[in-house]
Design a protein around this motif. Structure first.
Motif, short mmCIF file in Angstrom:
data_model
loop_
_atom_site.label_atom_id
_atom_site.label_comp_id
_atom_site.label_asym_id
_atom_site.label_seq_id
_atom_site.Cartn_x
_atom_site.Cartn_y
_atom_site.Cartn_z
N VAL A 182 58.62 -10.55 29.53
CA VAL A 182 58.13 -11.55 28.58
C VAL A 182 58.21 -12.89 29.29
CG1 VAL A 182 58.51 -12.69 26.36
CG2 VAL A 182 59.02 -10.24 26.61
N GLU A 183 57.08 -13.59 29.30
CA GLU A 183 57.03 -14.95 29.85
C GLU A 183 56.90 -15.93 28.70
OE1 GLU A 183 54.91 -14.56 34.18
OE2 GLU A 183 53.59 -14.77 32.44
N ALA A 211 62.72 -12.16 29.24
CA ALA A 211 63.15 -10.84 28.78
C ALA A 211 62.43 -9.78 29.59
CB ALA A 211 62.82 -10.65 27.29
N SER A 212 62.99 -8.57 29.56
CA SER A 212 62.36 -7.44 30.23
C SER A 212 62.76 -6.16 29.51
CB SER A 212 62.79 -7.38 31.71
OG SER A 212 62.12 -6.35 32.40
N ALA A 213 61.92 -5.15 29.67
CA ALA A 213 62.20 -3.84 29.08
C ALA A 213 61.53 -2.78 29.92
CB ALA A 213 61.66 -3.77 27.65
N PHE A 214 62.00 -1.55 29.76
CA PHE A 214 61.34 -0.42 30.43
C PHE A 214 61.20 0.73 29.46
CE2 PHE A 214 65.85 0.52 31.36
CZ PHE A 214 65.93 1.84 30.94
N VAL A 215 60.25 1.61 29.77
CA VAL A 215 60.05 2.89 29.08
C VAL A 215 60.03 3.96 30.15
CG1 VAL A 215 58.50 4.28 27.66
CG2 VAL A 215 58.66 1.84 27.25
N PHE A 253 66.29 -2.69 27.09
CA PHE A 253 65.83 -4.04 26.77
C PHE A 253 66.86 -5.06 27.17
CE2 PHE A 253 63.83 -1.17 23.87
CZ PHE A 253 62.57 -1.67 23.65
N MET A 254 66.40 -6.18 27.69
CA MET A 254 67.28 -7.31 27.97
C MET A 254 66.53 -8.61 27.67
SD MET A 254 69.58 -6.52 31.24
CE MET A 254 70.49 -5.01 31.41
N VAL A 255 67.18 -9.45 26.88
CA VAL A 255 66.66 -10.79 26.57
C VAL A 255 67.67 -11.80 27.08
CG1 VAL A 255 65.99 -12.38 24.72
CG2 VAL A 255 65.45 -9.94 24.52
N ALA A 277 59.61 -8.85 19.33
CA ALA A 277 58.25 -8.77 19.86
C ALA A 277 58.18 -7.76 21.02
CB ALA A 277 57.78 -10.15 20.32
N LEU A 278 59.16 -7.81 21.90
CA LEU A 278 59.19 -6.90 23.04
C LEU A 278 59.40 -5.46 22.56
CD1 LEU A 278 59.11 -6.49 26.09
CD2 LEU A 278 61.56 -7.08 26.15
N ALA A 279 60.26 -5.26 21.59
CA ALA A 279 60.49 -3.92 21.06
C ALA A 279 59.21 -3.34 20.46
CB ALA A 279 61.61 -3.95 20.02
N GLY A 280 58.50 -4.15 19.69
CA GLY A 280 57.24 -3.69 19.12
C GLY A 280 56.25 -3.30 20.20
#
Length: 160
Positions: free
Chosen positions: A53-54, A62-66, A82-84, A96-99
């Motif tokens: 996320v920028e 933030a960043s996330a992976f699947v 997930f990490m914010v 927002a990132l989770a969605g």
């Protein structure tokens, strides 16, 4: 804010908050002393779909992976991380990132998503519950929290 797929050159902007979160020892089961090299290998693994996320300035916040949680005939169940940036908590970035990640997993053909070890004192538990995840069970006193002592780890699931 913009959510996009991560590129290898994003890692130096993910690492500062990744390190801060893991070193705090409150929400992830990874070693608090994880080296940057090991962290990069864990997070930016080519088997994972990684997102960032920028914010409006272009900073990664933030960043996330699947990734598949299991292999073989159970590979249709996703896992995610997930990490914010902790300085930006409570601004809707995680939601927002989770969605985005749930939709990305669904679009990739996953049938469900499981979190194997959600620290029961993690404020994100409320977010996951609000997004349709359920607690399947809790491993009691499985996590040595630096402030709360021994706490449980939830296994959480949501059908996609």
């Amino acid at each position: 804010m913009q959510i996009r797929e991560a590129a290898a050159e994003d890692w130096p902007r993910i690492w500062p908050f990744w390190h801060r979160i893991v070193a705090a020892g409150e929400t992830y089961t990874w070693d608090r002393d994880t080296s940057e090299e090991a962290a990069r290998s864990l997070w930016m693994n080519p088997a994972k779909q990684v997102y960032v996320v920028e914010d409006e300035t272009g900073a990664i916040v933030a960043s996330a992976f699947v990734t598949p949680n299991y292999g073989g005939p159970a590979a249709g169940i996703a896992n995610a991380g997930f990490m914010v940036d902790p300085d930006l908590a409570g601004r809707g970035i995680g939601r927002a990132l989770a969605g985005h990640v749930v939709e990305a997993a669904r679009g990739a053909g996953y049938r469900g998503m499981v979190f194997n070890a959600v620290v029961e004192t993690n404020p994100a538990v409320k977010l996951w519950l609000s997004l349709g995840f359920e607690i399947l069970g809790t491993v009691p006193e499985a996590f040595d929290h630096p402030r709360h002592g021994r706490v449980g780890l939830h296994v959480m699931y949501r059908a996609l």
